[in-house]
Enzyme design. Sequence first.
Site, PDB file in Angstrom:
ATOM      1  N   ASP A  15       0.863  -1.198   0.000  1.00  0.00           N
ATOM      2  CA  ASP A  15       0.000   0.000   0.000  1.00  0.00           C
ATOM      3  C   ASP A  15       0.890   1.235   0.000  1.00  0.00           C
ATOM      4  OD1 ASP A  15      -1.883  -1.866   2.318  1.00  0.00           O
ATOM      5  OD2 ASP A  15      -2.445  -1.469   0.247  1.00  0.00           O
ATOM      6  N   TYR A 199       5.592 -14.636   0.272  1.00  0.00           N
ATOM      7  CA  TYR A 199       4.863 -14.576   1.539  1.00  0.00           C
ATOM      8  C   TYR A 199       5.286 -15.735   2.428  1.00  0.00           C
ATOM      9  CZ  TYR A 199       2.079 -10.924  -0.623  1.00  0.00           C
ATOM     10  OH  TYR A 199       1.699  -9.751  -1.236  1.00  0.00           O
ATOM     11  N   GLN A 244      13.357   1.395  -1.007  1.00  0.00           N
ATOM     12  CA  GLN A 244      12.598   1.126  -2.237  1.00  0.00           C
ATOM     13  C   GLN A 244      13.344   1.648  -3.468  1.00  0.00           C
ATOM     14  OE1 GLN A 244       9.146   3.390  -3.638  1.00  0.00           O
ATOM     15  NE2 GLN A 244       7.909   1.538  -3.388  1.00  0.00           N
ATOM     16  N   ARG A 260       6.149 -10.674  -5.255  1.00  0.00           N
ATOM     17  CA  ARG A 260       4.804 -10.865  -4.680  1.00  0.00           C
ATOM     18  C   ARG A 260       3.977  -9.609  -4.818  1.00  0.00           C
ATOM     19  NH1 ARG A 260       6.571 -10.530   1.774  1.00  0.00           N
ATOM     20  NH2 ARG A 260       5.809  -8.407   2.075  1.00  0.00           N
ATOM     21  N   GLY A 261       2.745  -9.630  -4.361  1.00  0.00           N
ATOM     22  CA  GLY A 261       1.932  -8.430  -4.184  1.00  0.00           C
ATOM     23  C   GLY A 261       1.675  -7.651  -5.451  1.00  0.00           C
ATOM     24  N   GLU A 262       1.984  -6.345  -5.404  1.00  0.00           N
ATOM     25  CA  GLU A 262       1.662  -5.469  -6.536  1.00  0.00           C
ATOM     26  C   GLU A 262       2.886  -4.707  -7.037  1.00  0.00           C
ATOM     27  OE1 GLU A 262      -1.996  -3.334  -6.211  1.00  0.00           O
ATOM     28  OE2 GLU A 262      -1.369  -1.744  -7.558  1.00  0.00           O
ATOM     29  N   ASP A 263       3.558  -4.009  -6.149  1.00  0.00           N
ATOM     30  CA  ASP A 263       4.641  -3.139  -6.635  1.00  0.00           C
ATOM     31  C   ASP A 263       5.817  -3.963  -7.127  1.00  0.00           C
ATOM     32  OD1 ASP A 263       7.131  -0.986  -5.557  1.00  0.00           O
ATOM     33  OD2 ASP A 263       5.598  -0.390  -6.997  1.00  0.00           O
ATOM     34  N   SER A 264       6.225  -4.989  -6.406  1.00  0.00           N
ATOM     35  CA  SER A 264       7.392  -5.778  -6.872  1.00  0.00           C
ATOM     36  C   SER A 264       7.035  -6.569  -8.126  1.00  0.00           C
ATOM     37  CB  SER A 264       7.915  -6.699  -5.764  1.00  0.00           C
ATOM     38  OG  SER A 264       6.924  -7.595  -5.314  1.00  0.00           O
TER      39      SER A 264
HETATM   40  O1  TRH Z   1       4.679  -6.144   0.585  1.00  0.00           O
HETATM   41  P1  TRH Z   1       3.672  -6.622  -0.379  1.00  0.00           P
HETATM   42  O2  TRH Z   1       3.137  -7.985  -0.162  1.00  0.00           O
HETATM   43  O3  TRH Z   1       2.466  -5.600  -0.398  1.00  0.00           O
HETATM   44  C1  TRH Z   1       1.119  -6.030  -0.477  1.00  0.00           C
HETATM   45  C2  TRH Z   1       0.653  -5.878  -1.914  1.00  0.00           C
HETATM   46  O4  TRH Z   1       0.951  -4.590  -2.396  1.00  0.00           O
HETATM   47  C3  TRH Z   1      -0.844  -6.081  -1.991  1.00  0.00           C
HETATM   48  O5  TRH Z   1      -1.309  -5.780  -3.301  1.00  0.00           O
HETATM   49  C4  TRH Z   1      -1.542  -5.202  -0.997  1.00  0.00           C
HETATM   50  O6  TRH Z   1      -2.931  -5.459  -1.035  1.00  0.00           O
HETATM   51  C5  TRH Z   1      -1.010  -5.489   0.370  1.00  0.00           C
HETATM   52  O7  TRH Z   1       0.393  -5.174   0.383  1.00  0.00           O
HETATM   53  C6  TRH Z   1      -1.729  -4.685   1.405  1.00  0.00           C
HETATM   54  O8  TRH Z   1       4.276  -6.609  -1.861  1.00  0.00           O
HETATM   55  P2  TRH Z   1       4.600  -5.407  -2.843  1.00  0.00           P
HETATM   56  O9  TRH Z   1       3.343  -4.845  -3.404  1.00  0.00           O
HETATM   57  O10 TRH Z   1       5.601  -5.911  -3.798  1.00  0.00           O
HETATM   58  O11 TRH Z   1       5.263  -4.282  -1.946  1.00  0.00           O
HETATM   59  C7  TRH Z   1       6.553  -4.480  -1.418  1.00  0.00           C
HETATM   60  C8  TRH Z   1       7.285  -3.153  -1.454  1.00  0.00           C
HETATM   61  O12 TRH Z   1       8.515  -3.273  -0.725  1.00  0.00           O
HETATM   62  C9  TRH Z   1       7.674  -2.750  -2.870  1.00  0.00           C
HETATM   63  O13 TRH Z   1       7.485  -1.357  -3.021  1.00  0.00           O
HETATM   64  C10 TRH Z   1       9.145  -3.093  -2.940  1.00  0.00           C
HETATM   65  C11 TRH Z   1       9.592  -2.787  -1.545  1.00  0.00           C
HETATM   66  N1  TRH Z   1      10.818  -3.437  -1.091  1.00  0.00           N
HETATM   67  C12 TRH Z   1      11.824  -2.610  -0.634  1.00  0.00           C
HETATM   68  O14 TRH Z   1      11.690  -1.379  -0.644  1.00  0.00           O
HETATM   69  N2  TRH Z   1      12.981  -3.176  -0.174  1.00  0.00           N
HETATM   70  C13 TRH Z   1      13.176  -4.525  -0.157  1.00  0.00           C
HETATM   71  O15 TRH Z   1      14.256  -4.985   0.290  1.00  0.00           O
HETATM   72  C14 TRH Z   1      12.120  -5.374  -0.644  1.00  0.00           C
HETATM   73  C15 TRH Z   1      12.312  -6.869  -0.635  1.00  0.00           C
HETATM   74  C16 TRH Z   1      10.930  -4.801  -1.113  1.00  0.00           C
END
Ligand code: TRH
Length: 386
Positions: A15, A199, A244, A260-264
Amino acid sequence: MRYVIWCQVIDHFGDAGVCWRLARTLAQELSSGPDLEIILAIDRPAVLGRLVPAFDSANLGRSDTVSMVDGVRIVDWQFPALEVDVMISAFGCRLPHGVLETMGQQDPPPIWINLEHLSPQTWVNSCHTLPSPNPINGLPEVFFFPGFDPQTGGLLREANLLERRDRFHADPQARDVCLAELGVGQADRQLPALLAFGYADAPLDVLIQTLAQGEPMLLLLPSGPAPSVRHGALRVHAFGWVPQSDFDRLLWCCSAAFVRGEDSLVRAHWAAIPFIWQPYRQRDRSHHDQLDAWLERWQPFLSEPAAQAQVSLARAWDRGDRDHLPAAWSEWLECLPELQTGAAAWSRQLAAGPSLVHSLGEFVRDRLESRSPLSHSLRHSRLDSR
Ligand code: TRH
């Protein structure tokens, strides 16, 4: 021109991760002259602090302490949103009490966008930019869908991202410097690298056992940090966590990844490497449908054997299928060259479309232009032609 993005953190990092990337990109690419103001209102600032070390979440909201980072003004959830031109509620979050009323009294009222979650499913195409009148203030809340198809708002992509990626790959030292910053030893930096960002229910232990029996490889884990550990031919390096802004470089060091998720997910598409996606877990198990829709989208870019390998490994990983994971990994590894070609082709196709910020800027400008001449002064909102 004042944009306010409302971010309610549910769990994990996405988020905050998506909202921050959106806010930062709007601030850098939406040039509306000196009066542009991008504000991010977040209910759990500490999560943003993990992603953005320059942001001091502990000080947010203290007296008049205001945090300005990369052109974004970060405020707390009780921010009195007055005279807002564009209100963006991320992922359908419920705006703080009073904001709905304030919006309704503003003249002209703000343009209100509900930025939806990214979905690979095609139903989003017919819902993109549909308005829904809010029962409290009667204002049209517009559902704005990011997506993989031209009928959506596209994907978050900074204007110079792909050039930076290509410069990284063209620099013979860049990967070694990046891995050294993660604490990877000199010998291990010569190995092909795999990121595993999944996850808690992902069968990581089985993956490690499987990789240990294969060719020498470096497995990067966002845990620890801890000294590298050897498992057979595998070096496991728990690097901790990177800001990030460094996550893309981390992906660019890798020959393949689990994200996983959305941004990655989106970042792995821009990295144009073979990768497996684990969708955010949903209680109704609809994340399996999300995965299948995403796997369907790989078909045009892969031969039948490679597409089947992508499906087998993705489903084994997503479902925690410990029995089938080893064979699925071997099958996938055999197809890696073709998976690389397919990932690059899909990435190019996605990059040919407008970015989410471009689509959002165009949408806002069209809405303002359809208003009274009063908003003429606001027409100077424009996007750099990037
Ligand atoms: O962390 P997430 O599982 O976030 C999830 C999803 O966004 C999902 O859609 C949402 O509904 C839920 O949150 C509430 O996965 P995501 O989306 O990849 O976000 C991880 C963020 O962390 C992404 O911006 C990349 C960042 N990141 C870092 O900044 N440093 C790191 O070392 C890593 C591994 C990730």
